[in-house]
Design an enzyme around this catalytic site. Sequence first.
Site, PDB file in Angstrom:
ATOM      1  N   ASP A  12      -6.726  -4.039   5.289  1.00 50.64           N
ATOM      2  CA  ASP A  12      -5.849  -3.586   4.207  1.00 50.64           C
ATOM      3  C   ASP A  12      -5.240  -4.837   3.580  1.00 50.64           C
ATOM      4  O   ASP A  12      -4.623  -5.646   4.275  1.00 50.64           O
ATOM      5  CB  ASP A  12      -4.763  -2.666   4.763  1.00 50.64           C
ATOM      6  CG  ASP A  12      -3.881  -2.073   3.677  1.00 50.64           C
ATOM      7  OD1 ASP A  12      -4.148  -2.329   2.485  1.00 50.64           O
ATOM      8  OD2 ASP A  12      -2.927  -1.362   4.011  1.00 50.64           O
ATOM      9  N   ASP A  14      -2.818  -5.382   0.995  1.00 50.53           N
ATOM     10  CA  ASP A  14      -1.417  -5.514   0.615  1.00 50.53           C
ATOM     11  C   ASP A  14      -0.490  -5.457   1.816  1.00 50.53           C
ATOM     12  O   ASP A  14      -0.554  -4.550   2.631  1.00 50.53           O
ATOM     13  CB  ASP A  14      -1.056  -4.416  -0.391  1.00 50.53           C
ATOM     14  CG  ASP A  14      -1.952  -4.487  -1.619  1.00 50.53           C
ATOM     15  OD1 ASP A  14      -1.888  -5.497  -2.328  1.00 50.53           O
ATOM     16  OD2 ASP A  14      -2.722  -3.541  -1.837  1.00 50.53           O
TER      17      ASP A  14
END
Length: 215
Positions: A12, A14
């Site tokens: 992921d 962010d």
Amino acid sequence: MDATLTKVFIWDMDETLILLKSLLNGTFAQSFNDLKDADKGVQIGRMWENHILNVCDECFFYEQIENNNTPFLDALKQYDDGRDLSDYEFDRDGLCPPFDDLSLKKIAYRHRAIAHKYKEGLQNIFDKEMLRVWDELYDMTDEYTDRWLSSARVLLEQCSSGKEVSTSSLGLASLDSADTKSEHVNILVTSGSLIPSLVKCLLFRLDNLITHGNG
């Protein structure tokens, strides 16, 4: 017979590989109980935000294609007839809604050009002054975040090579054996739009570890 095993690492982006939102809203600094200068963090976040937007619009056609967001660059490959784009005038081809087959072909051209620029890297997009500014901002951010960016990059490098990191350290069961060859692939997931996400990979020095097709 030797078997080839593909190990896929899903990341992921962010607030994991990179920090942006928590810099902009000050929550990164708050987690250090006022030991970090929150205003400096916000300032750093805004500088990144400006760089991302500028590269998106000036180099990656984002303003032209943001309303036709796709999950990956090859999503419209069927519309690309392979035309030589070396002298193609993107600013004069009349791309506009509705997105019929002709418009999708023009977007596919842009996707191919973006893929090429991504492979070439920012060294072929920025001039020397912008490269200096970018390097300084990266180093400033890495120092402010206690090496968050460089640590994330090292981890991706280790996972890509398969030489320095064990699967057990990532909470995975080991699947290697003497008769097994393995390759390692990093896959990026994000809730953000495709083009800004690719630009973030470039700016945060992840592009040689995550291909445009795996973002």
